[in-house]
Design an enzyme around this catalytic site. Structure first.
Site, PDB file in Angstrom:
ATOM      1  N   THR A 285       0.825  -1.202   0.000  1.00 37.52           N
ATOM      2  CA  THR A 285       0.000   0.000   0.000  1.00 37.52           C
ATOM      3  C   THR A 285       0.860   1.253   0.000  1.00 37.52           C
ATOM      4  O   THR A 285       0.551   2.227  -0.692  1.00 37.52           O
ATOM      5  CB  THR A 285      -0.941  -0.007   1.221  1.00 37.52           C
ATOM      6  OG1 THR A 285      -1.704  -1.230   1.210  1.00 37.52           O
ATOM      7  CG2 THR A 285      -1.894   1.174   1.196  1.00 37.52           C
ATOM      8  N   GLU A 286       1.929   1.239   0.750  1.00 32.54           N
ATOM      9  CA  GLU A 286       2.787   2.420   0.872  1.00 32.54           C
ATOM     10  C   GLU A 286       3.614   2.692  -0.379  1.00 32.54           C
ATOM     11  O   GLU A 286       3.759   3.843  -0.779  1.00 32.54           O
ATOM     12  CB  GLU A 286       3.721   2.282   2.081  1.00 32.54           C
ATOM     13  CG  GLU A 286       3.020   2.390   3.421  1.00 32.54           C
ATOM     14  CD  GLU A 286       2.599   3.809   3.762  1.00 32.54           C
ATOM     15  OE1 GLU A 286       3.021   4.755   3.084  1.00 32.54           O
ATOM     16  OE2 GLU A 286       1.826   3.959   4.723  1.00 32.54           O
ATOM     17  N   SER A 287       4.206   1.655  -0.965  1.00 32.91           N
ATOM     18  CA  SER A 287       5.208   1.889  -2.016  1.00 32.91           C
ATOM     19  C   SER A 287       5.067   1.003  -3.249  1.00 32.91           C
ATOM     20  O   SER A 287       5.915   1.099  -4.145  1.00 32.91           O
ATOM     21  CB  SER A 287       6.609   1.668  -1.435  1.00 32.91           C
ATOM     22  OG  SER A 287       6.789   0.283  -1.153  1.00 32.91           O
TER      23      SER A 287
ATOM     24  N   TYR B  60      -7.076   4.365   3.407  1.00 36.21           N
ATOM     25  CA  TYR B  60      -5.779   3.705   3.588  1.00 36.21           C
ATOM     26  C   TYR B  60      -5.945   2.431   4.422  1.00 36.21           C
ATOM     27  O   TYR B  60      -5.455   1.363   4.050  1.00 36.21           O
ATOM     28  CB  TYR B  60      -4.801   4.670   4.260  1.00 36.21           C
ATOM     29  CG  TYR B  60      -3.499   4.040   4.679  1.00 36.21           C
ATOM     30  CD1 TYR B  60      -2.461   3.867   3.778  1.00 36.21           C
ATOM     31  CD2 TYR B  60      -3.304   3.608   5.990  1.00 36.21           C
ATOM     32  CE1 TYR B  60      -1.268   3.280   4.156  1.00 36.21           C
ATOM     33  CE2 TYR B  60      -2.116   3.029   6.379  1.00 36.21           C
ATOM     34  CZ  TYR B  60      -1.098   2.860   5.464  1.00 36.21           C
ATOM     35  OH  TYR B  60       0.082   2.265   5.852  1.00 36.21           O
TER      36      TYR B  60
END
Length: 127
Positions: free
Chosen positions: A25-27, A111
């Site tokens: 999800t982040e990168s 998120y």
């Protein structure tokens, strides 16, 4: 990154699928990812947070995964293992989560949902 994820999961008593879901999800698993806000690496650590977690090079996959996982463990301890609050604090900061008593912003809610969807997907494929 699997060996580093396994190491971090064992050290910080977190599910491997959870760490992978945060990384995705982040990168999108890009170790050189850099956000417009300045977050760096696989788990998108802000420079100050990275230093606090003992990370000297946020673009080093092992250091970034270990630092991000350490932060997740600290947040899990602070929020009694409530994954929604842990992820909210990872995304928006502990202060915002405490002030709201939960998920503080719509973007944070999205998120949390994205990470949890990926977590359950990774978890079920590992079983």
């Amino acid at each position: 990154y699997a060996p580093y994820v396994r190491e971090a999961a064992a050290r910080y008593a977190l599910p491997e699928a959870f760490i992978k879901a945060v990384m995705r999800t982040e990168s999108s698993f890009r170790y050189k990812a850099l956000s417009s806000a300045g977050a760096q690496g696989l788990m998108q650590l802000m420079p100050g947070t990275a230093r606090q977690m003992g990370v000297h090079d946020s673009y080093d996959p092992r250091q970034n995964i270990m630092g991000g996982s350490k932060l997740l463990r600290l947040l899990a301890n602070r929020f009694d293992g409530d994954f929604a609050k842990v992820l909210s604090a990872y995304h928006a900061g502990s202060g915002a989560v405490k002030a709201k008593g939960g998920i503080p912003f719509e973007a944070t809610e999205n998120y949390v949902q994205a990470v949890m969807d990926r977590y359950y997907n990774y978890k079920s494929s590992a079983d």
